[in-house]
Design a protein around this motif. Structure first.
Motif, PDB file in Angstrom:
ATOM      1  N   ILE A   1     -10.077   2.334  -9.855  1.00  0.00           N
ATOM      2  CA  ILE A   1      -9.781   1.651 -11.198  1.00  0.00           C
ATOM      3  C   ILE A   1      -9.135   1.064 -11.134  1.00  0.00           C
ATOM      4  O   ILE A   1      -7.884   1.386  -9.503  1.00  0.00           O
ATOM      5  N   PHE A   2      -8.274  -0.038 -11.608  1.00  0.00           N
ATOM      6  CA  PHE A   2      -7.180  -1.371 -11.140  1.00  0.00           C
ATOM      7  C   PHE A   2      -6.991  -1.843 -12.231  1.00  0.00           C
ATOM      8  O   PHE A   2      -7.178  -3.076 -13.184  1.00  0.00           O
ATOM      9  N   PRO A   3      -6.022  -1.099 -13.421  1.00  0.00           N
ATOM     10  CA  PRO A   3      -5.197  -1.766 -14.785  1.00  0.00           C
ATOM     11  C   PRO A   3      -4.458  -2.239 -13.973  1.00  0.00           C
ATOM     12  O   PRO A   3      -3.630  -2.678 -12.446  1.00  0.00           O
ATOM     13  N   ALA A   4      -4.219  -4.055 -14.653  1.00  0.00           N
ATOM     14  CA  ALA A   4      -3.249  -4.728 -14.328  1.00  0.00           C
ATOM     15  C   ALA A   4      -2.424  -5.310 -15.799  1.00  0.00           C
ATOM     16  O   ALA A   4      -3.424  -5.072 -16.418  1.00  0.00           O
ATOM     17  N   VAL A   5      -1.601  -6.268 -15.854  1.00  0.00           N
ATOM     18  CA  VAL A   5      -0.522  -6.921 -17.035  1.00  0.00           C
ATOM     19  C   VAL A   5      -0.150  -7.896 -16.684  1.00  0.00           C
ATOM     20  O   VAL A   5       0.191  -8.071 -14.689  1.00  0.00           O
TER      21      VAL A   5
ATOM     22  N   ARG B   1       0.757  -1.528  -0.050  1.00  0.00           N
ATOM     23  CA  ARG B   1      -0.135  -0.177  -0.084  1.00  0.00           C
ATOM     24  C   ARG B   1       0.830   1.457  -0.118  1.00  0.00           C
ATOM     25  O   ARG B   1       1.933   1.348   0.743  1.00  0.00           O
ATOM     26  N   LEU B   2       0.543   2.255  -1.240  1.00  0.00           N
ATOM     27  CA  LEU B   2       0.863   2.989  -1.446  1.00  0.00           C
ATOM     28  C   LEU B   2       1.100   4.515  -0.012  1.00  0.00           C
ATOM     29  O   LEU B   2       1.899   5.001  -0.358  1.00  0.00           O
ATOM     30  N   SER B   3      -0.346   4.558  -0.221  1.00  0.00           N
ATOM     31  CA  SER B   3      -0.653   5.503   0.365  1.00  0.00           C
ATOM     32  C   SER B   3      -2.415   5.075   0.655  1.00  0.00           C
ATOM     33  O   SER B   3      -2.593   4.221   0.326  1.00  0.00           O
ATOM     34  N   LYS B   4      -2.984   5.973   0.726  1.00  0.00           N
ATOM     35  CA  LYS B   4      -4.462   5.996   1.354  1.00  0.00           C
ATOM     36  C   LYS B   4      -5.268   5.345   0.113  1.00  0.00           C
ATOM     37  O   LYS B   4      -5.818   4.458  -0.296  1.00  0.00           O
ATOM     38  N   ARG B   5      -4.932   6.051  -0.889  1.00  0.00           N
ATOM     39  CA  ARG B   5      -6.056   5.233  -2.664  1.00  0.00           C
ATOM     40  C   ARG B   5      -5.214   4.236  -2.859  1.00  0.00           C
ATOM     41  O   ARG B   5      -5.897   3.953  -3.972  1.00  0.00           O
ATOM     42  N   TRP B   6      -3.879   4.472  -3.080  1.00  0.00           N
ATOM     43  CA  TRP B   6      -2.660   3.681  -3.977  1.00  0.00           C
ATOM     44  C   TRP B   6      -2.281   2.401  -3.083  1.00  0.00           C
ATOM     45  O   TRP B   6      -2.119   2.460  -2.596  1.00  0.00           O
ATOM     46  N   ALA B   7      -2.466   1.489  -3.773  1.00  0.00           N
ATOM     47  CA  ALA B   7      -1.850   0.091  -4.026  1.00  0.00           C
ATOM     48  C   ALA B   7      -1.072  -0.513  -5.133  1.00  0.00           C
ATOM     49  O   ALA B   7      -2.276  -0.771  -6.105  1.00  0.00           O
ATOM     50  N   VAL B   8      -0.735  -1.734  -4.769  1.00  0.00           N
ATOM     51  CA  VAL B   8      -0.250  -2.391  -5.816  1.00  0.00           C
ATOM     52  C   VAL B   8       0.354  -3.700  -5.693  1.00  0.00           C
ATOM     53  O   VAL B   8       0.975  -4.299  -4.350  1.00  0.00           O
ATOM     54  N   SER B   9       0.638  -4.903  -6.076  1.00  0.00           N
ATOM     55  CA  SER B   9      -0.451  -6.440  -5.536  1.00  0.00           C
ATOM     56  C   SER B   9       0.273  -7.216  -6.362  1.00  0.00           C
ATOM     57  O   SER B   9      -0.013  -6.505  -8.232  1.00  0.00           O
ATOM     58  N   LEU B  10       0.899  -8.017  -6.537  1.00  0.00           N
ATOM     59  CA  LEU B  10       1.229  -9.643  -7.118  1.00  0.00           C
ATOM     60  C   LEU B  10       1.044 -10.574  -7.121  1.00  0.00           C
ATOM     61  O   LEU B  10      -0.148 -11.115  -5.464  1.00  0.00           O
ATOM     62  N   TYR B  11      -0.225 -10.220  -7.652  1.00  0.00           N
ATOM     63  CA  TYR B  11      -0.607 -11.764  -8.110  1.00  0.00           C
ATOM     64  C   TYR B  11      -0.588 -13.011  -8.860  1.00  0.00           C
ATOM     65  O   TYR B  11      -0.287 -13.444  -9.936  1.00  0.00           O
ATOM     66  N   TYR B  12      -0.363 -14.131  -7.582  1.00  0.00           N
ATOM     67  CA  TYR B  12      -0.196 -15.588  -8.468  1.00  0.00           C
ATOM     68  C   TYR B  12      -1.324 -16.707  -8.401  1.00  0.00           C
ATOM     69  O   TYR B  12      -1.195 -17.281  -6.970  1.00  0.00           O
ATOM     70  N   LEU B  13      -1.320 -17.954  -8.858  1.00  0.00           N
ATOM     71  CA  LEU B  13      -2.478 -18.726  -9.223  1.00  0.00           C
ATOM     72  C   LEU B  13      -2.043 -19.978 -10.144  1.00  0.00           C
ATOM     73  O   LEU B  13      -1.436 -19.901 -11.078  1.00  0.00           O
ATOM     74  N   GLN B  14      -2.027 -20.624  -9.497  1.00  0.00           N
ATOM     75  CA  GLN B  14      -1.965 -22.607 -10.314  1.00  0.00           C
ATOM     76  C   GLN B  14      -2.918 -23.837  -9.841  1.00  0.00           C
ATOM     77  O   GLN B  14      -3.282 -23.982  -9.050  1.00  0.00           O
ATOM     78  N   GLY B  15      -3.857 -23.650 -11.762  1.00  0.00           N
ATOM     79  CA  GLY B  15      -4.346 -24.910 -11.146  1.00  0.00           C
ATOM     80  C   GLY B  15      -4.426 -25.740 -12.132  1.00  0.00           C
ATOM     81  O   GLY B  15      -3.891 -26.116 -12.486  1.00  0.00           O
TER      82      GLY B  15
ATOM     83  N   ASN C   1      -1.132  -5.936 -10.477  1.00  0.00           N
ATOM     84  CA  ASN C   1      -2.250  -5.026 -11.070  1.00  0.00           C
ATOM     85  C   ASN C   1      -1.788  -3.736  -9.756  1.00  0.00           C
ATOM     86  O   ASN C   1      -1.256  -3.830  -8.390  1.00  0.00           O
ATOM     87  N   MET C   2      -2.445  -2.887  -9.842  1.00  0.00           N
ATOM     88  CA  MET C   2      -2.623  -1.642  -9.130  1.00  0.00           C
ATOM     89  C   MET C   2      -3.241  -0.865  -9.519  1.00  0.00           C
ATOM     90  O   MET C   2      -4.294  -1.637 -10.035  1.00  0.00           O
ATOM     91  N   GLY C   3      -3.984   0.041  -8.142  1.00  0.00           N
ATOM     92  CA  GLY C   3      -5.353  -0.346  -7.281  1.00  0.00           C
ATOM     93  C   GLY C   3      -5.127   1.612  -7.121  1.00  0.00           C
ATOM     94  O   GLY C   3      -4.521   1.869  -6.306  1.00  0.00           O
ATOM     95  N   ILE C   4      -6.147   2.093  -7.909  1.00  0.00           N
ATOM     96  CA  ILE C   4      -6.602   3.428  -7.226  1.00  0.00           C
ATOM     97  C   ILE C   4      -7.498   3.579  -6.834  1.00  0.00           C
ATOM     98  O   ILE C   4      -8.790   3.436  -8.315  1.00  0.00           O
ATOM     99  N   THR C   5      -8.135   3.506  -5.463  1.00  0.00           N
ATOM    100  CA  THR C   5      -9.394   3.707  -5.265  1.00  0.00           C
ATOM    101  C   THR C   5      -9.572   5.658  -4.181  1.00  0.00           C
ATOM    102  O   THR C   5      -9.201   5.631  -4.527  1.00  0.00           O
ATOM    103  N   ASN C   6     -11.434   5.481  -4.515  1.00  0.00           N
ATOM    104  CA  ASN C   6     -11.427   6.686  -3.809  1.00  0.00           C
ATOM    105  C   ASN C   6     -11.367   8.142  -4.244  1.00  0.00           C
ATOM    106  O   ASN C   6     -11.421   8.843  -3.197  1.00  0.00           O
TER     107      ASN C   6
END
Length: 243
Positions: A175-179, A128-142, A159-164
């Motif tokens: 907004i949640f942009p992701a690559v 969490r970079l600030s109250k509105r900005w966060a960056v996360s890495l997500y890994y799933l194996q199925g 993924n990046m999250g820009i909220t509120n």
């Protein structure tokens, strides 16, 4: 007996509350957890969560209106690290996927609904970079539990999250942009996906939209571009609040 009752009451006051939350929605195109896969049809969404302390159970159901195609995922999650700036989540799920399949019997072709079973696990650290900005890495194996259909899936999402984001007095935008990278039984691809949600602080409804754009892919049946729009009812209830 008196000391036993007093000890029990003390435990109750330190017990973490249980949070029941989720959303019920309708969408023009039901996307999977992995946005590459979609129902290519309007769908009903039921995303629920029961959480207490560091554990949660999170059913995720996405079905076409006629209930002939869709998925049912039942997440069991654990949150070992929860700091103001950093958190870590791990989880596992069994899943059922229902799709139409054509079969030929005595020269006649018919369509049936086939249920495939999967097991998967996930790891997701978030900074969490600030109250509105966060960056996360997500890994799933199925893993598929039947010989026909996908066997092994690797999904990595940055993924990046820009909220509120305040647009008006009580209107908010997130907004949640992701690559992400997807590998499906040796076939793979790179993608961009984005989600946006418009909400009102006094109403439980939200309007959401999502896109999925392929950069490069050799996965069979891959679509270059997809989008959807959803209307959701959101709720959250805290049970057993501390005094």
């Amino acid at each position: 007996l008196l000391s036993s009752q007093g000890f029990a009451q003390k435990l109750d006051t330190t017990r973490a509350p249980t949070v029941f939350s989720g959303k019920l929605g309708l969408t023009t195109n039901g996307f999977s957890i992995i946005p590459t896969f979609s129902l290519n049809s309007p769908a009903m969404l039921v995303l629920l969560s029961w959480r207490t302390k560091k554990f949660s159970i999170d059913p995720d159901i996405r079905m076409t209106p006629n209930l002939k195609r869709g998925s049912m995922v039942f997440w069991f999650r654990y949150y070992p690290v929860e700091k103001p700036k950093f958190s870590l989540r791990v989880g596992a799920h069994p899943a059922l996927n229902i799709q139409n399949r054509q079969v030929v019997t005595n020269g006649d072709t018919s369509t049936i609904s086939q249920m495939r079973r999967f097991l998967a696990f996930e790891v997701s650290p978030t900074l969490r970079l600030s109250k509105r900005w966060a960056v996360s890495l997500y890994y799933l194996q199925g893993h598929g539990l039947q010989k026909d259909g996908p066997q092994t899936t690797h999904f990595v999402n940055l993924n990046m999250g820009i909220t509120n984001i305040r647009l008006a007095n009580r209107i908010r935008l997130a907004i949640f942009p992701a690559v992400y990278y997807l590998n499906l039984d040796g076939f793979d691809g790179w993608y961009f996906t984005g989600n946006a949600a418009l909400s009102h602080t006094k109403f439980p409804f939200s309007l959401e939209g999502a896109i999925n754009q392929t950069f490069t892919s050799n996965i069979p049946g891959n679509k270059q571009f997809m989008w959807n729009v959803s209307v959701n009812y959101n709720f959250r209830k805290v049970l057993g609040k501390l005094r």
